[in-house]
Design an enzyme around this catalytic site. Structure first.
Site, PDB file in Angstrom:
ATOM      1  N   GLY A  15       0.826  -1.215   0.000  1.00  0.00           N
ATOM      2  CA  GLY A  15       0.000   0.000   0.000  1.00  0.00           C
ATOM      3  C   GLY A  15       0.854   1.255   0.000  1.00  0.00           C
ATOM      4  O   GLY A  15       0.553   2.238  -0.680  1.00  0.00           O
ATOM      5  N   ASN A  16       1.986   1.208   0.732  1.00  0.00           N
ATOM      6  CA  ASN A  16       2.877   2.380   0.766  1.00  0.00           C
ATOM      7  C   ASN A  16       3.607   2.562  -0.556  1.00  0.00           C
ATOM      8  O   ASN A  16       4.056   3.656  -0.873  1.00  0.00           O
ATOM      9  CB  ASN A  16       3.904   2.237   1.896  1.00  0.00           C
ATOM     10  CG  ASN A  16       3.316   2.631   3.230  1.00  0.00           C
ATOM     11  OD1 ASN A  16       2.704   3.693   3.368  1.00  0.00           O
ATOM     12  ND2 ASN A  16       3.464   1.773   4.213  1.00  0.00           N
ATOM     13  N   LYS A 132      -0.783  -2.996  13.269  1.00  0.00           N
ATOM     14  CA  LYS A 132      -0.764  -2.735  11.822  1.00  0.00           C
ATOM     15  C   LYS A 132      -0.890  -1.234  11.556  1.00  0.00           C
ATOM     16  O   LYS A 132      -1.932  -0.632  11.833  1.00  0.00           O
ATOM     17  CB  LYS A 132      -1.944  -3.477  11.176  1.00  0.00           C
ATOM     18  CG  LYS A 132      -2.086  -3.249   9.698  1.00  0.00           C
ATOM     19  CD  LYS A 132      -1.117  -4.092   8.920  1.00  0.00           C
ATOM     20  CE  LYS A 132      -1.005  -3.662   7.485  1.00  0.00           C
ATOM     21  NZ  LYS A 132       0.283  -4.030   6.914  1.00  0.00           N
ATOM     22  N   LYS A 217      -1.329  -7.964   4.257  1.00  0.00           N
ATOM     23  CA  LYS A 217      -1.483  -8.575   2.924  1.00  0.00           C
ATOM     24  C   LYS A 217      -0.345  -9.549   2.610  1.00  0.00           C
ATOM     25  O   LYS A 217      -0.500 -10.434   1.776  1.00  0.00           O
ATOM     26  CB  LYS A 217      -1.630  -7.514   1.834  1.00  0.00           C
ATOM     27  CG  LYS A 217      -0.426  -6.628   1.628  1.00  0.00           C
ATOM     28  CD  LYS A 217       0.389  -6.968   0.446  1.00  0.00           C
ATOM     29  CE  LYS A 217       1.676  -6.209   0.356  1.00  0.00           C
ATOM     30  NZ  LYS A 217       2.356  -5.633   1.496  1.00  0.00           N
ATOM     31  N   LYS A 279       6.709  -9.157   6.014  1.00  0.00           N
ATOM     32  CA  LYS A 279       7.109  -9.565   4.656  1.00  0.00           C
ATOM     33  C   LYS A 279       8.067 -10.759   4.729  1.00  0.00           C
ATOM     34  O   LYS A 279       7.914 -11.741   4.002  1.00  0.00           O
ATOM     35  CB  LYS A 279       7.805  -8.410   3.925  1.00  0.00           C
ATOM     36  CG  LYS A 279       6.864  -7.265   3.623  1.00  0.00           C
ATOM     37  CD  LYS A 279       7.544  -6.165   2.860  1.00  0.00           C
ATOM     38  CE  LYS A 279       6.829  -4.865   3.072  1.00  0.00           C
ATOM     39  NZ  LYS A 279       5.377  -4.910   2.984  1.00  0.00           N
TER      40      LYS A 279
END
Ligand code: ADP
Ligand code: CP
Length: 324
Positions: A15-16, A132, A217, A279
């Site tokens: 998203g970033n 988050k 995600k 991640k």
């Protein structure tokens, strides 16, 4: 339907990475269009692409817009519904941009967004420990005022980039629309799935009930990649690949690393909780379960990552760690 034999690649976009400095729809569409140009290369290579994306900045901004206009006639939407709204908006940007790029390349292929509900456990401890980051970055000097204005918010420092609101982020347990996703993949259609990690829902008897959270995600992407037996998981973010000693003078970017070595750095909690840690954990989980590689790299290097010249590749074997 016949099983598709081409390489299946799950690409997760941060998203970033989609929303960098300019939060306007135009700027985010530009970032998505740029990415679509690179993603079409996978399809030109003959690979089957499965796209997923984050929504941290977008869902946080949407929540702020909702609360700014909140009234009894037009009430603010809750977080699960805002998550669904960002699946729709970001999915639309990708469908639109991918269509254009495929047409430019003379490729006749459908792209579709699947609104995805991700089932989480109601007793996931993450509900008691928000972690988050969502929405904009704030300066340290703004934090006291924000805490006064929003006593219900929890704010945390995010990887040296400023302070952000944090919300609960339970782990994905099941992807409710998994069978639909599998059929779309087998039909050779490019699906955009599980945006923002999927809409967080809990099972109550026969019902799926939306809950106030944002799923990471990267964990959902890893789960989907495992379920569809992907050949590779690629996580695209901003800022490059994975660094040891990130932000320190001796920081070093990894080129190739085996899962056992990077697991030791995960165990030592060396990666930032709300950004790089999920991640790396998601990538390691995919590699461990599938035996296939995962790559973490910069969205702007998508072409080089496809070619294997950029990003950090995590592989299922003990190997001499290589640095960039
Ligand atoms: N060890 C690390 N290696 C590389 N980047 C890191 C590391 N630790 C924290 N970061 C930060 O994490 C960011 C990526 O996380 P984030 O912005 O949450 O991703 P997303 O693109 O999925 O929204 C990078 O841009 C960088 O600022
Ligand atoms: N939902 C989610 O993981 O979003 P980001 O990738 O923007 O953090």
């Amino acid at each position: 339907m016949e099983e598709n034999k081409m390489a299946k690649i799950v690409v997760a976009l941060g998203g970033n990475a989609i929303l960098s400095e300019d939060p306007s729809a135009q700027a985010q569409k530009r970032a998505v269009s740029q990415t679509a140009k690179e993603l079409v290369n996978f399809i030109k290579n003959g690979d089957q692409l499965i796209i997923t994306h984050g929504n941290g900045p977008q869902v946080g901004n949407l929540l702020l817009q909702q609360s700014a206009g909140d009234s009894s006639e037009n009430p603010a939407m809750p977080l699960d519904t805002c998550g669904a709204m960002t699946q729709g908006s970001i999915g639309y940007w990708f469908q639109n941009a991918m269509r254009e790029e495929l047409l430019k390349n003379g490729i006749d292929k459908d792209v579709t967004t699947i609104i995805t509900q991700t089932i989480v456990a109601e007793d996931d401890p993450a509900f008691q420990d928000p972690s988050k980051p969502i929405g904009p970055f704030y300066k340290k000097s703004e934090v006291a005022k924000l805490r006064q204005e929003h006593p219900d918010w929890k704010l945390m420092e995010d990887a040296g980039r400023g302070y952000r609101r944090v919300v609960p982020s339970p782990k994905p347990v099941k992807i409710n629309e998994y069978r639909a996703i599998k059929q779309v993949v087998e039909a050779g259609i490019v699906p955009i799935v599980s945006g923002g990690g999927g809409i967080p829902v809990v099972e109550r008897g026969d019902r799926l009930v939306g809950t106030e959270a944002v799923i990471d995600k990267d964990f959902s992407a890893s789960k989907i990649a495992q379920l569809i037996k992907a050949d590779k998981l690629i996580i695209l973010t901003s800022g490059g690949g994975v660094y040891y000693n990130y932000g320190q003078p001796e920081q070093a970017e990894l080129k190739t690393v085996g899962i056992e070595e990077i697991q030791e750095h995960i165990n030592a909690e060396e990666f930032s909780k709300g950004s790089m840690m999920p991640k790396v954990k998601a990538a390691v989980d995919f590699v461990r379960q599938s035996g296939n590689p995962a790559v973490i790299g910069d969205l702007k290097d998508a072409k080089e990552i496809i070619e294997g010249t950029q990003g950090t590749m995590i592989i299922n074997e003990g190997t001499q760690t290589e640095y960039r």
